[in-house]
Enzyme design. Structure first.
Site, mmCIF file in Angstrom:
data_model
loop_
_atom_site.group_PDB
_atom_site.id
_atom_site.type_symbol
_atom_site.label_atom_id
_atom_site.label_comp_id
_atom_site.label_asym_id
_atom_site.label_seq_id
_atom_site.Cartn_x
_atom_site.Cartn_y
_atom_site.Cartn_z
ATOM 1 N N CYS A 252 10.000 -4.951 -7.659
ATOM 2 C CA CYS A 252 10.437 -4.257 -6.323
ATOM 3 C C CYS A 252 11.355 -4.445 -5.003
ATOM 4 O O CYS A 252 11.811 -4.143 -4.450
ATOM 5 C CB CYS A 252 9.149 -4.433 -5.297
ATOM 6 S SG CYS A 252 8.447 -6.466 -4.526
ATOM 7 N N HIS A 300 5.132 -6.712 -0.783
ATOM 8 C CA HIS A 300 5.389 -6.108 -1.461
ATOM 9 C C HIS A 300 6.549 -5.077 -0.861
ATOM 10 O O HIS A 300 5.966 -4.917 0.326
ATOM 11 C CB HIS A 300 4.888 -5.325 -2.398
ATOM 12 C CG HIS A 300 4.847 -3.252 -2.998
ATOM 13 N ND1 HIS A 300 5.553 -3.937 -4.180
ATOM 14 C CD2 HIS A 300 5.082 -2.400 -2.956
ATOM 15 C CE1 HIS A 300 5.533 -2.295 -4.626
ATOM 16 N NE2 HIS A 300 5.907 -1.630 -3.787
ATOM 17 N N HIS A 312 9.470 3.266 -4.631
ATOM 18 C CA HIS A 312 9.468 2.157 -5.527
ATOM 19 C C HIS A 312 8.946 1.908 -6.750
ATOM 20 O O HIS A 312 9.040 2.610 -6.946
ATOM 21 C CB HIS A 312 8.394 1.542 -3.780
ATOM 22 C CG HIS A 312 7.118 2.019 -4.534
ATOM 23 N ND1 HIS A 312 5.656 0.870 -4.538
ATOM 24 C CD2 HIS A 312 6.854 2.848 -4.738
ATOM 25 C CE1 HIS A 312 4.650 1.678 -5.220
ATOM 26 N NE2 HIS A 312 5.159 2.862 -5.066
#
Length: 337
Positions: A252, A300, A312
């Site tokens: 990420c 995240h 993402h």
């Protein structure tokens, strides 16, 4: 054979006509040359460029530099004003009974003086002066004198305390007037800067960003954000690999780092650092290109696209993709750069 001779007046007319015609032709040429010169100048002049998102952001930052000290001064004056108003109210509560007490004491003294002035000493005092023994009379007169002195002393004490409170309250009230004026002036200044900031925000140029793998974006998008969006969206479908920063696989924070590196902005390959490297923005003010973080531990991050969408790298087994930001608890938004 006789040669025809043109009359003198006709010769002069033809010369004048030719001369006038030449002048008219020259004038027209001058006009055409001037027009061409002006036209060339206009074409050569650079067109006035509209300010970019980054330029307007810089102007807003300068306005905020003016606004923040004003806000802090306003908060300081408002806090002082609140304290001083309470002090003034407390003093007023203390003054009221003292004023009443001194008024009653003064009334008693005034009543006594009035009675003696109108009717003279009472019969009791007269009888005391005639029948009492000298030692008793002396004692009584001394007692009366002491009582009168004590009354005067009490009245003087009450008046002194009341005057002290009155003096303090007058000073406080004057300070409150000054601070109220300062508060109003600072509030007006704050309001004016707020208006200027809103005008700058309203002047932000709207941009359309079209990519193959992401939704079309219409809104305020900086040049760096456009590059980052196009870069990240170009990686949709690439696999998630823990610790990867591209170009063929990502985790990420690796994806957001890679996207902004293409825009000339350096981010650390770690969500917590990326949080600290960006400028905090509220969800209401979030724009395409901002980073959106999730979970309390900032575990995240995605690249916001607007309209509650992001691109993402979700997790192992799921490639880079576009999805809703509402599927995870949002920690906040940051604007790189």
């Amino acid at each position: 054979m006789p040669v025809a001779i043109m009359p003198p007046h006709r010769h002069d007319l033809n010369s004048s006509a030719r001369s006038g015609g030449l002048r008219r032709v020259a004038h027209r040429l001058l006009v055409l040359v001037a027009a061409a010169t002006v036209g060339a100048g206009l074409l050569a002049a650079p067109a006035h460029a509209e300010p970019t998102v980054d330029e307007i952001e810089a102007q807003i930052d300068k306005k905020w530099e003016q606004l923040e000290p004003t806000i802090e001064q306003y908060n300081k004056v408002r806090a002082q004003l609140k304290v001083n108003r309470k002090k003034s109210t407390d003093l007023q509560k203390k003054i009221e009974p003292l004023a009443l007490q001194s008024e009653l004491a003064l009334n008693r003294v005034g009543d006594l003086a009035s009675r003696y002035y109108i009717s003279g000493p009472s019969h009791d005092i007269g009888a005391l002066l005639v029948s009492a023994k000298p030692d008793t009379l002396t004692e009584q007169l001394t007692l009366l004198d002491r009582l009168a002195a004590q009354e005067r002393k009490e009245v003087a004490g009450v008046l002194a305390v009341r005057d002290k409170y009155d003096g303090e309250k007058q000073k406080l009230d004057a300070l409150i007037v000054t601070q109220t004026k300062q508060q109003n002036e600072l509030a007006a200044k704050k309001k004016q800067i707020d208006v200027e900031i809103k005008q700058l925000e309203a002047s932000m140029p709207k941009t359309t960003v079209v990519t193959a793998a992401c939704p079309t974006i219409n809104g305020v998008v900086s040049a760096a954000a456009r590059t980052a969006i196009r870069t990240a969206c170009g990686k949709v479908g690439k696999p998630y690999v823990w610790g990867a920063t591209g170009p063929n696989s990502f985790d990420c924070s690796g994806l957001t780092q890679y996207a902004y590196k293409a825009a000339g902005i350096s981010l650390t390959h770690h969500t917590g650092d990326q949080w600290n490297e960006g400028k905090a923005v509220s969800r209401a003010d979030a724009r395409p290109g901002d980073l959106v973080f999730f979970f309390s531990g900032l575990s995240h991050v995605g690249l916001y696209l607007g309209n509650n969408q992001m691109v993402h790298a979700p997790r192992a087994g799921k490639p880079v993709q576009v999805s809703s930001i509402n599927t995870m608890p949002i920690a906040g938004f940051r604007r790189p750069g």
